[in-house]
Design a protein around this motif. Structure first.
Motif, mmCIF file in Angstrom:
data_model
loop_
_atom_site.group_PDB
_atom_site.id
_atom_site.type_symbol
_atom_site.label_atom_id
_atom_site.label_comp_id
_atom_site.label_asym_id
_atom_site.label_seq_id
_atom_site.Cartn_x
_atom_site.Cartn_y
_atom_site.Cartn_z
ATOM 1 N N ASP A 1 37.473 -80.453 -53.322
ATOM 2 C CA ASP A 1 35.735 -80.317 -53.554
ATOM 3 C C ASP A 1 35.424 -79.380 -52.474
ATOM 4 O O ASP A 1 35.732 -79.354 -51.438
ATOM 5 C CB ASP A 1 35.350 -81.911 -53.452
ATOM 6 C CG ASP A 1 35.665 -82.931 -54.209
ATOM 7 O OD1 ASP A 1 36.033 -82.387 -55.512
ATOM 8 O OD2 ASP A 1 35.629 -84.140 -54.244
ATOM 9 N N THR B 1 35.247 -73.588 -55.149
ATOM 10 C CA THR B 1 35.543 -73.230 -56.563
ATOM 11 C C THR B 1 36.529 -72.357 -56.915
ATOM 12 O O THR B 1 37.205 -72.511 -57.999
ATOM 13 C CB THR B 1 34.261 -72.795 -57.470
ATOM 14 O OG1 THR B 1 33.826 -71.308 -56.619
ATOM 15 C CG2 THR B 1 33.225 -73.654 -57.182
ATOM 16 N N GLU C 1 31.462 -73.902 -53.128
ATOM 17 C CA GLU C 1 31.075 -74.447 -54.505
ATOM 18 C C GLU C 1 29.443 -74.501 -54.427
ATOM 19 O O GLU C 1 28.720 -74.443 -55.479
ATOM 20 C CB GLU C 1 31.418 -75.853 -54.734
ATOM 21 C CG GLU C 1 31.348 -76.691 -55.839
ATOM 22 C CD GLU C 1 32.215 -78.005 -56.224
ATOM 23 O OE1 GLU C 1 31.399 -78.878 -55.580
ATOM 24 O OE2 GLU C 1 33.277 -77.882 -56.558
ATOM 25 N N ASP C 2 28.844 -74.691 -53.108
ATOM 26 C CA ASP C 2 27.555 -74.718 -52.984
ATOM 27 C C ASP C 2 27.145 -73.381 -52.878
ATOM 28 O O ASP C 2 27.031 -72.772 -52.105
ATOM 29 C CB ASP C 2 27.419 -75.487 -51.426
ATOM 30 C CG ASP C 2 25.958 -75.900 -50.900
ATOM 31 O OD1 ASP C 2 25.048 -75.292 -51.885
ATOM 32 O OD2 ASP C 2 25.671 -76.490 -50.062
#
Length: 193
Positions: A34, A37, A55-56
């Motif tokens: 998590d 990506t 990812e953020d």
């Protein structure tokens, strides 16, 4: 990114080596933790950099995310072990045949934390990516002490296999005699007023 505060890597030592082609295949097929990506692979001369893609989307493109750094070396890989061939008796062969071999590029993740795992944003997640690489590698060892949600964890992966590991707390230099081993300058008879 709120979980970032509770995950850290304190100590890390790696001697991992794996063929560059196997590393690329592993990264292409990997499921990332998590917060990550993708992992971008960049080669600069004989250095390979695996950089986390956050990812953020609020993370600036100028903010350095965690990256793994490896050196690229070329090793000759033999079809048959040359030592076994030399030690075997071959009475029927007068001339020694050339053993088939090829030059293979290897990615070597060797060194301590700052050498192998750099930058703090997504550092724990890239450590997990390194653990996946360690399990894919047939050569080398990865040892680490990390913290996850307030608990220390020991990691040890030897030649692709996770092994049991413990964290041992030993007496440090400050713990010895609670600092009473030094010189007391106030009551020293050799110093006069």
């Amino acid at each position: 990114m709120s979980t970032e505060e509770s995950r850290h890597v304190y100590r890390l030592h790696s001697t991992l080596e794996l063929p560059l082609e196997d590393l690329r295949t592993h990264i292409d097929e990997a499921t990332f933790p998590d917060g990550v990506t993708d992992v971008e692979i960049t080669r600069r001369n004989n250095t390979l950099i695996l950089k986390a893609v956050a990812e953020d989307e609020s993370v600036s493109k100028y903010t350095p995310t965690a990256q793994l750094k490896a050196s690229i070396t070329e090793n000759r890989v033999y079809e048959e072990d040359p030592d076994e061939r030399r030690n075997s008796f071959r009475w029927d062969e007068e001339e020694e045949e050339e053993i088939e071999s090829e030059l293979v590029e290897f990615a070597a993740f060797k060194g301590d934390r700052e050498t192998v795992l750099q930058n703090s944003l997504l550092q724990y997640q890239m450590f997990l990516v390194l653990c996946g690489i360690a399990e894919a590698a047939e050569k080398g060892t990865l040892t680490a002490i990390s913290e996850r949600d307030g608990d220390l964890e020991a990691t040890r992966i030897v030649e692709g296999e996770p092994r049991p590991a413990d964290i041992e707390v030993v007496e440090g230099p400050r713990d010895h005699n609670s600092g009473q081993g030094g010189v007391n300058w106030r009551d020293n008879k050799f110093i006069s007023d």
